[in-house]
Design a protein around this motif. Structure first.
Motif, PDB file in Angstrom:
ATOM      1  N   LEU A 184       0.846  -1.189   0.000  1.00  0.00           N
ATOM      2  CA  LEU A 184       0.000   0.000   0.000  1.00  0.00           C
ATOM      3  C   LEU A 184       0.884   1.243   0.000  1.00  0.00           C
ATOM      4  O   LEU A 184       2.049   1.190   0.395  1.00  0.00           O
ATOM      5  N   GLY A 188      -2.387   4.817   2.484  1.00  0.00           N
ATOM      6  CA  GLY A 188      -3.129   3.563   2.536  1.00  0.00           C
ATOM      7  C   GLY A 188      -2.712   2.691   3.698  1.00  0.00           C
ATOM      8  O   GLY A 188      -3.542   1.997   4.308  1.00  0.00           O
ATOM      9  N   LYS A 189      -1.419   2.687   4.025  1.00  0.00           N
ATOM     10  CA  LYS A 189      -0.933   1.898   5.159  1.00  0.00           C
ATOM     11  C   LYS A 189      -1.575   2.378   6.463  1.00  0.00           C
ATOM     12  O   LYS A 189      -2.048   1.572   7.266  1.00  0.00           O
ATOM     13  N   ALA A 192      -5.291   1.462   6.547  1.00  0.00           N
ATOM     14  CA  ALA A 192      -5.499   0.027   6.727  1.00  0.00           C
ATOM     15  C   ALA A 192      -5.296  -0.387   8.179  1.00  0.00           C
ATOM     16  O   ALA A 192      -6.052  -1.209   8.718  1.00  0.00           O
TER      17      ALA A 192
END
Length: 350
Positions: A184, A188-189, A192
């Motif tokens: 990612l 995004g990390k 998530a």
């Protein structure tokens, strides 16, 4: 263009206030030091110097703001203009294209770009212990590296933290197959992990962790690469090779001012972070900034540089960095350190 006026509630340092400038939706920070009633950016006796950061301002960058507020850069004959970056690789390339006088970027990105022919060199490494770490919420029950077995961890393909992750797993007695990696981007990390789609992420503990903890209201546990005996350099100053060759005095003054600013910010962390105060939506709040800077301070030295001024790097640590990154495949071979680093500008000339 919109320029925010200084806050009147600030101390006598207001005369050297940081001005936030927003241009075309991108964050541009112009740092100017004022003295004797005149603006340093308009003072013909000062060198107008541009610096691009590795990212939007966060706690690690506090010394630059504090150094301007305290007149440290002005003392060294510099009017400093700082702009946000969009990743270390882009910063290295921007300096290579002569868009900026200096860059503040991750050493692995510097090495990779030098190997690709970009004409830059490090002139001082300030984050000498890697902030790379597996970061998990403390309530997950993951307390030690062995607890990562069978877990899903968010990574970002191609960056140094991800490329060295297999080396970290090996150092803690795990196989690469023991952990599922989900590729990612940086944002995004974080998302998530926040939403429980992964068990954790790998990244910079002094940057992402404090932000995630603040946003979630949950404590974060760090499994640091350095605790497993895996270390390599992180952020520092770089310059174009032509700047080093043609204006070594400027480079020396810039490194000295930065070193002095980092030392001052360590002594007064709250004041250093307060100097960053502004309205930019990309910058974390003061609480997070302070935690980020406090998490940065232990990264400024290694066992080989304890007692040295900030920015002074040991040849042994440079060698370890080059060899680790070569083993990880970020660079093709472990070349001599002077390929990447000019040691002649650090405060102690080491």
């Amino acid at each position: 263009m919109a320029t925010r006026a200084p806050r009147t509630a600030r101390s006598s340092r207001t005369a050297r206030r940081t001005t936030a400038v927003l241009l075309a939706g991108a964050c541009t920070w112009t740092l100017t030091a004022c003295g004797g009633g005149g603006d340093a950016a308009q003072n013909p006796d000062l060198d107008q110097v541009s610096l691009q950061l590795n990212w939007y301002p966060y706690g690690e960058h506090a010394p630059f703001y504090y150094g301007v507020d305290e007149g440290i850069f002005e003392k060294h004959g510099i009017a400093l203009k700082v702009e946000a970056g969009q990743g270390s690789a882009r910063t290295v390339q921007s300096v290579g294209q002569r868009d900026f006088d200096f860059g503040w970027a991750d050493t692995p990105a510097l090495l990779a770009n030098v190997d690709q022919g970009v004409k830059v060199k490090s002139v001082g490494v300030f984050l000498q212990s890697t902030p790379s770490a597996v970061q998990v919420f403390s309530d997950t029950g993951i307390k030690s590296p062995k607890d990562l077995k069978g877990k899903k961890i968010a990574t970002s393909a191609g960056d140094a933290v991800t490329l060295t992750f297999p080396m970290y797993l090996d150092a803690v007695g795990l196989a690469k197959s023991d952990v599922t990696q989900q590729n990612l981007d940086s944002a995004g990390k974080n998302a998530a992990m926040m939403h429980g789609r992964v068990d954790g992420l790998i990244g910079f503990a002094h940057d992402q962790g404090p932000k995630i903890s603040d946003e979630s209201g949950k404590k974060v546990t760090y499994l640091r690469y350095s605790d497993a005996g895996l270390n390599f350099f992180s952020n520092g100053l770089l310059a174009h090779t032509s700047t080093i060759a043609k204006d070594p005095d400027l480079v020396k003054r810039m490194v000295a001012a930065t070193s002095e600013s980092f030392a001052a910010a360590q002594k007064s962390p709250e004041d250093a972070v307060e100097s960053m105060a502004g309205d930019d939506p990309q910058m974390p709040g003061t609480k997070v900034l302070l935690q980020q800077w406090q998490e940065t301070i232990p990264l400024l030295t290694t066992e080989n540089t304890k007692g040295s001024a900030p920015g002074n790097a040991a040849e042994k640590d440079w060698r370890e960095t080059v060899e680790v990154l070569a083993e990880a495949g970020l660079i093709k071979q472990a070349r001599e350190t002077d390929t990447y680093y000019d040691a002649g500008f650090t405060t102690e000339g080491k």
